[in-house]
Scaffold this motif. Structure first.
Motif, short mmCIF file in Angstrom:
data_model
loop_
_atom_site.label_atom_id
_atom_site.label_comp_id
_atom_site.label_asym_id
_atom_site.label_seq_id
_atom_site.Cartn_x
_atom_site.Cartn_y
_atom_site.Cartn_z
N TYR A 135 0.81 -1.04 0.03
CA TYR A 135 0.17 -0.07 -0.10
C TYR A 135 0.84 1.05 0.07
O TYR A 135 0.35 2.49 -0.45
CB TYR A 135 -0.94 -0.06 1.30
CG TYR A 135 -2.01 -0.86 1.01
CD1 TYR A 135 -3.39 -0.21 0.40
CD2 TYR A 135 -2.20 -2.05 1.42
CE1 TYR A 135 -4.59 -1.07 0.29
CE2 TYR A 135 -3.22 -2.87 1.28
CZ TYR A 135 -4.37 -2.43 0.55
OH TYR A 135 -5.41 -3.16 0.59
N GLY A 136 2.00 1.14 0.69
CA GLY A 136 2.65 2.38 0.81
C GLY A 136 3.44 2.53 2.13
O GLY A 136 3.91 1.89 2.86
N VAL A 137 2.60 3.47 2.96
CA VAL A 137 2.88 3.89 4.28
C VAL A 137 1.59 3.31 4.76
O VAL A 137 0.28 3.54 4.60
CB VAL A 137 2.78 5.39 4.45
CG1 VAL A 137 3.02 5.63 5.84
CG2 VAL A 137 4.01 5.96 3.59
N VAL A 138 2.30 2.39 5.94
CA VAL A 138 0.94 1.91 7.02
C VAL A 138 1.01 2.47 8.36
O VAL A 138 2.29 2.71 8.56
CB VAL A 138 1.28 0.34 7.17
CG1 VAL A 138 0.25 -0.21 8.33
CG2 VAL A 138 0.96 -0.32 5.76
N VAL A 139 -0.14 2.87 8.74
CA VAL A 139 -0.28 3.67 10.24
C VAL A 139 -0.73 2.58 11.02
O VAL A 139 -1.97 1.99 10.79
CB VAL A 139 -1.24 4.81 10.13
CG1 VAL A 139 -1.59 5.10 11.42
CG2 VAL A 139 -0.44 5.92 9.19
N SER A 214 -0.93 8.40 4.16
CA SER A 214 -1.22 7.00 4.49
C SER A 214 -2.13 6.07 3.78
O SER A 214 -3.14 6.56 3.24
CB SER A 214 -1.92 7.07 6.23
OG SER A 214 -3.18 7.97 5.83
N GLY A 215 -1.56 4.91 3.33
CA GLY A 215 -2.18 4.10 2.48
C GLY A 215 -3.14 3.30 3.01
O GLY A 215 -4.11 2.79 2.59
N LEU A 216 -2.80 2.75 4.40
CA LEU A 216 -3.57 1.85 5.08
C LEU A 216 -3.52 2.08 6.63
O LEU A 216 -2.36 2.25 7.01
CB LEU A 216 -2.91 0.42 4.67
CG LEU A 216 -3.60 -0.76 5.54
CD1 LEU A 216 -4.89 -1.02 5.59
CD2 LEU A 216 -2.59 -2.07 5.50
N VAL A 217 -4.47 1.98 7.08
CA VAL A 217 -4.52 2.32 8.62
C VAL A 217 -5.03 0.84 9.17
O VAL A 217 -6.03 0.34 9.14
CB VAL A 217 -5.60 3.54 9.02
CG1 VAL A 217 -5.45 3.57 10.47
CG2 VAL A 217 -5.07 4.70 8.21
N GLU A 228 -14.31 6.42 15.43
CA GLU A 228 -13.76 7.61 15.11
C GLU A 228 -12.79 7.52 14.08
O GLU A 228 -12.63 8.51 13.09
CB GLU A 228 -13.03 8.07 16.50
CG GLU A 228 -14.18 8.56 17.69
CD GLU A 228 -13.43 8.82 18.91
OE1 GLU A 228 -12.15 8.75 18.83
OE2 GLU A 228 -14.42 9.04 20.11
N ILE A 229 -12.02 6.46 14.12
CA ILE A 229 -11.00 6.38 13.06
C ILE A 229 -11.76 6.20 11.79
O ILE A 229 -11.25 6.73 10.77
CB ILE A 229 -9.94 5.07 13.28
CG1 ILE A 229 -8.97 5.63 14.51
CG2 ILE A 229 -9.33 4.80 12.21
CD1 ILE A 229 -8.59 4.59 15.39
N TYR A 230 -12.67 5.44 11.51
CA TYR A 230 -13.53 5.01 10.47
C TYR A 230 -14.01 6.43 10.01
O TYR A 230 -14.11 6.60 8.69
CB TYR A 230 -14.61 4.10 10.58
CG TYR A 230 -15.26 3.29 9.42
CD1 TYR A 230 -14.23 2.58 8.98
CD2 TYR A 230 -16.28 3.06 9.21
CE1 TYR A 230 -14.75 1.71 7.90
CE2 TYR A 230 -16.93 2.44 8.18
CZ TYR A 230 -15.81 1.63 7.57
OH TYR A 230 -16.42 0.94 6.49
N ARG A 231 -14.73 7.21 10.83
CA ARG A 231 -15.20 8.69 10.22
C ARG A 231 -13.89 9.46 9.71
O ARG A 231 -13.93 9.94 8.88
CB ARG A 231 -15.82 9.29 11.48
CG ARG A 231 -17.03 8.98 11.84
CD ARG A 231 -18.05 9.71 12.68
NE ARG A 231 -17.33 9.73 14.06
CZ ARG A 231 -17.72 8.91 14.86
NH1 ARG A 231 -18.90 8.13 14.60
NH2 ARG A 231 -17.34 8.76 16.07
N VAL A 239 -8.09 2.76 3.20
CA VAL A 239 -8.49 1.41 3.66
C VAL A 239 -8.18 1.38 5.08
O VAL A 239 -6.93 1.46 5.63
CB VAL A 239 -7.25 0.68 2.84
CG1 VAL A 239 -7.63 -1.10 3.30
CG2 VAL A 239 -7.56 0.62 1.34
N ILE A 240 -9.07 0.75 5.83
CA ILE A 240 -9.14 0.67 7.38
C ILE A 240 -9.33 -0.72 7.92
O ILE A 240 -10.25 -1.55 7.44
CB ILE A 240 -10.33 1.61 8.02
CG1 ILE A 240 -10.23 3.07 7.49
CG2 ILE A 240 -10.21 1.57 9.29
CD1 ILE A 240 -9.40 3.98 8.06
#
Length: 474
Positions: A135-139, A214-217, A228-231, A239-240
């Protein structure tokens, strides 16, 4: 904080104090990060990711395996850090660090398992190729109950898949993530591939989720925080992946091995002071064996030792005063609604427990599935039982929840064991055993317990996105 291969202060210069929950002493201070700190970490990860992804997967895997070796070599020191900041008994903290090694090792071994497909095309002289890319950067956003293991569970597969990683270490337990970063630096992980920021979720976490970098959380935490994160990610269509709360039912039928069920129920309720998302949160006991089960369960819970988590005890403190008080409120509401107290535990505040966030095992019995203690996630050493007349009644009560993470069933009935996976609406089932996932399995929640999942080939695949190529030879 660890950003771009360097140790840096926060943009704000403010600090968060880290408390030992057993003594209430301040054992460290870490930066209280800002949105600007989040931006710097994401940019460092963004710069590092292309070169990291260009390495052969096996080369990335070797570095992650090297990190696993460094963790193993420092296991005792890391376990003490976990105990001091989180409060779990040292023996359990050692188990958590063992899980860190396992997660990283399994991820490293997955380097040769990144596969694509070639499928038949509709047209002549054409080939359809499906590839997997990072994805690139994952948080990574982690919870405080397993601060080291949850970080490694996400970090290992993310890195081996070719992503760079930014970890927000939970503000209550940030030291484990920083210790992992120190080891990553020592083993030569390229600068920017792994970054650790400290701070508060509504500030740093939200900035990370909302950033276009951020590409993926991937997050482990409460259902409230997951919403809250979804919002926060909705505007950017992020992509969560969320591993959230649970309210696991523990069903014991009349033909069960009672001693085995009691032992599993005690372990699944009281390990880590009940602070596990897959914990035994509510017990449904067949009426024919309820008295025998509860007599043995209460005796086992009463025998558990509570004290200094650096010693040989079964339970340490709750992670914070707020978490201890939350458990007390849920129990109080259940008692007000008519729950019978079988084991009077509750907050401990005298003598050697005068300082720290202590809560003794509490066992209740209720007569209604609407009791607050059967509806709300307790996440502590208190549990209630409800008597049932049949397997079908137990399943109906178990499914009467918005959560869907894990469930337990003890029975010798082959028919009930066979149909349990179809009837129980949970992502993870423990049949005739206590909790504890295998790294090659798949840890996933249904309903309000999450999206996506971790572990095994399915968890690893979640850190890769697919690309389809139509290659025409004409």
């Amino acid at each position: 904080m660890y950003v771009g291969g360097d140790w840096v202060a926060s943009d704000s210069r403010a600090l968060i104090e880290v408390e030992n929950p057993a003594t209430e002493e301040i054992i460290a201070s870490v930066p209280d990060g800002t949105a600007e700190d989040a931006r710097m970490a994401l940019e460092a990860a963004h710069r590092a990711q292309p070169a990291w992804a260009a390495l052969p997967a096996i080369a990335r895997g070797r570095l992650v395996a090297k990190l696993a070796g460094a963790v193993s070599a420092q296991a005792e020191d890391l376990a003490r850090i976990v105990t001091l900041e989180q409060g779990k008994p040292l023996a359990q903290a050692r188990g958590e660090i063992g899980a860190v090694v396992t997660f990283l090792t399994y991820a490293a071994e997955s380097a040769r398992r990144i596969e694509g497909d070639i499928v038949a095309a509709d047209n002549p002289d054409e080939e359809i190729q499906i590839r997997r890319h990072p994805y690139g950067v994952v948080v990574g956003l982690t919870a405080w109950n397993y601060p080291a293991a949850l970080a490694a569970r996400k970090l290992g597969p993310a890195l081996v898949a070719g992503n760079s990683f930014v970890l927000l270490a939970h503000e209550i337990t940030p030291l484990s993530g920083l210790a992992l970063a120190r080891l990553a630096h020592q083993v030569g992980l390229p600068a920017g591939v792994f970054n650790v920021v400290t701070g508060r979720g509504p500030v740093v976490g939200q900035a990370m989720v909302e950033s276009p970098l951020s590409g993926l959380v991937t997050m482990t935490g409460s259902t409230r925080a997951g919403r809250e994160i979804y919002r926060a990610g909705a505007e950017g269509l992020k992509v969560i992946r969320l591993e959230l709360g649970g309210k696991a039912p523990f069903i014991v039928m009349q033909d069960a091995d009672i001693d085995a069920a009691v032992a599993a129920a005690v372990t699944a309720r009281f390990t880590n002071c009940g602070q596990i998302c897959t914990c035994n949160e509510r017990m449904y006991l067949h009426r024919d064996i309820a008295d025998a089960f509860l007599e043995k369960f209460v005796a086992a819970a009463r025998a558990l030792t509570i004290g200094d988590p650096l010693g040989a005890v079964d339970l340490g403190p709750k992670v914070s005063g707020a978490e201890r008080d939350k458990v007390a409120r849920i129990v109080a509401r259940a008692r007000a609604a008519g729950a019978e107290v079988l084991l009077e535990g509750g907050p401990l505040t005298d003598g050697r427990h005068a300082r720290g966030h202590w809560y003794a095992p509490t066992v209740l019995e209720v007569s209604d599935n609407a009791s607050p203690v059967l509806r709300e996630e307790v996440f502590g050493p208190a549990v209630a039982a409800l008597r049932v007349d049949s397997f079908e009644a137990a399943v109906a009560h178990a499914n009467d929840t918005s959560y869907g993470l894990s469930a337990y069933l003890f029975t010798r009935n082959a028919r009930d064991l066979a149909r349990a996976p179809r009837l129980l609406k949970f992502g993870e089932l423990y049949l005739n055993r206590s909790n504890g996932e295998a790294v090659q399995g798949f840890h996933t929640g249904w309903g309000h317990s999450g999206l996506g999942g971790e572990d095994g080939k399915y968890g690893f695949d979640g850190y890769l996105r697919k690309q389809t190529t139509y290659l025409n030879w004409g």
